[in-house]
Scaffold this motif. Structure first.
Motif, short mmCIF file in Angstrom:
data_model
loop_
_atom_site.label_atom_id
_atom_site.label_comp_id
_atom_site.label_asym_id
_atom_site.label_seq_id
_atom_site.Cartn_x
_atom_site.Cartn_y
_atom_site.Cartn_z
N LYS A 97 14.07 -26.95 12.24
CA LYS A 97 13.68 -26.36 10.97
C LYS A 97 14.32 -27.12 9.81
CE LYS A 97 12.99 -21.69 12.78
NZ LYS A 97 13.36 -20.26 12.65
N PRO A 98 13.64 -27.15 8.65
CA PRO A 98 14.20 -27.89 7.50
C PRO A 98 15.61 -27.44 7.11
CG PRO A 98 11.91 -27.35 7.10
CD PRO A 98 12.29 -26.64 8.36
N ASP A 99 15.88 -26.14 7.13
CA ASP A 99 17.22 -25.66 6.77
C ASP A 99 18.26 -26.16 7.77
OD1 ASP A 99 16.26 -24.41 4.55
OD2 ASP A 99 16.18 -22.42 5.44
N TYR B 243 13.09 -34.78 8.33
CA TYR B 243 12.59 -34.32 7.04
C TYR B 243 13.17 -35.14 5.89
CZ TYR B 243 11.30 -30.20 9.76
OH TYR B 243 10.78 -29.36 10.72
N ASP C 68 14.03 -26.84 -1.59
CA ASP C 68 13.41 -26.24 -0.42
C ASP C 68 11.88 -26.31 -0.51
OD1 ASP C 68 12.60 -24.21 -2.14
OD2 ASP C 68 14.06 -22.75 -1.41
N ASN C 69 11.20 -25.69 0.46
CA ASN C 69 9.74 -25.77 0.52
C ASN C 69 9.07 -25.18 -0.71
OD1 ASN C 69 9.90 -26.96 3.00
ND2 ASN C 69 9.36 -25.13 4.17
N SER C 70 9.73 -24.22 -1.36
CA SER C 70 9.15 -23.56 -2.53
C SER C 70 9.47 -24.28 -3.83
CB SER C 70 9.65 -22.11 -2.61
OG SER C 70 9.28 -21.39 -1.44
N ARG D 74 18.66 -25.36 -3.47
CA ARG D 74 19.63 -24.57 -2.71
C ARG D 74 20.95 -25.34 -2.67
NH1 ARG D 74 18.20 -20.16 0.30
NH2 ARG D 74 15.98 -19.65 0.38
N HIS E 92 24.73 -26.44 -1.62
CA HIS E 92 25.53 -26.60 -0.40
C HIS E 92 26.83 -27.31 -0.77
CE1 HIS E 92 21.94 -25.73 2.10
NE2 HIS E 92 21.30 -26.43 1.18
N SER F 50 26.14 -22.46 2.13
CA SER F 50 24.90 -22.37 1.38
C SER F 50 24.92 -21.14 0.49
CB SER F 50 23.70 -22.27 2.34
OG SER F 50 23.67 -23.39 3.19
N PRO G 20 18.82 -19.53 -3.51
CA PRO G 20 18.18 -20.54 -4.36
C PRO G 20 18.40 -20.26 -5.83
CG PRO G 20 16.55 -19.10 -3.35
CD PRO G 20 17.86 -18.78 -2.72
#
Length: 256
Positions: A147-149, A176, A226-228, A232, A234, A250, A253
């Protein structure tokens, strides 16, 4: 908005800052290679009508629709938008034989051409420019199991000393793209903002540091999109010169 803007032609004045008048509902598109059609809405926020041309390519600033990538068809390719109008784009994806072990990156181009300024008032005419907006289009093969995260936690950060200088390096072992909103290196009270853009899948990057980490270690802070399209935040603790550590933290957002 995390998009690329290119000022193509100035009508009456030259400005150091320009904003696209035709805006998209999203700053990026993420599609799966099993999908063959998706959509995106545009709205004309200008106070005047514009002619809009759309195509998808590999992001070069000096190319036009004649060099569009054949994997995509954008419909309609050319259309007029009056002030306040909305237009829905249909984007057809025609998969070709491409690497299937990583995310692929393309760019959606939205070129807006204003009308003649003869019938505009003086204030409106001053703001008329021909703008080209580029939005990222990510295509993800179906066999990407990470997963991307999770991929962000896999980033390998290290500090190395070369002669009398120290460098911060980051390696992306994941499939990614990592788009940085910002990247900071903090050692004690000193914080340096590093010039980071996008880290490619299985790629790496190196940054010059003002000094090597002290005995207490250093902190790397960054925000990844992120995808949206939201950043985010870190942070990663760097301990010593050779290994990156350890704790990735993390937060929710940030909305802009």
């Amino acid at each position: 908005m995390f998009i690329r803007l290119i000022v193509c032609v100035f009508a009456l004045i030259c400005s150091n800052v320009a904003w696209s008048g035709v805006v998209a509902q999203s700053t990026r598109l993420v599609i799966h290679s099993t999908s063959q059609e998706f959509s995106l809405s545009l709205k004309n926020l200008n106070s005047y009508p514009v002619l809009v041309q759309t195509w998808i390519d590999h992001g070069e600033a000096d190319t036009g629709p004649d060099e569009a990538d054949p994997s995509f068809v954008v419909l309609p390719p050319i259309f007029k938008m009056n002030s306040g109008d909305m237009q829905n784009l249909r984007i057809l994806y025609l998969p070709e034989r491409k690497p299937s072990d990583r995310e692929l990156l393309y760019w959606l181009n939205v070129l807006e051409v204003p009308p003649s300024t003869q019938n505009m008032d003086e204030e409106a005419a001053k703001l008329v420019v021909t703008m080209r907006t580029q939005l990222k289009v990510f295509v993800r093969p179906p066999n990407l199991t990470i997963k991307p995260d999770t991929a962000l936690t896999m980033l390998d950060w290290q500090v190395s000393q070369v002669a009398n200088a120290c460098k911060l390096s980051v390696r992306n072992p994941g499939p990614y793209h990592v788009s940085f909103a910002y990247l900071e290196y903090a050692d004690g009270p000193e914080t340096q903002r590093l010039d980071a853009g996008m880290l490619m899948p299985f790629g790496d990057a190196t940054f010059d540091l003002p000094a090597c980490p002290g005995v207490q270690g250093a902190l790397v802070r960054f925000a990844a999109i992120d995808n949206s399209g939201n950043p985010r935040e870190h942070s990663v603790t760097i301990e010593g010169y050779e290994s990156a550590a350890a704790s990735l933290q993390s937060t929710a957002p940030m909305h802009h």
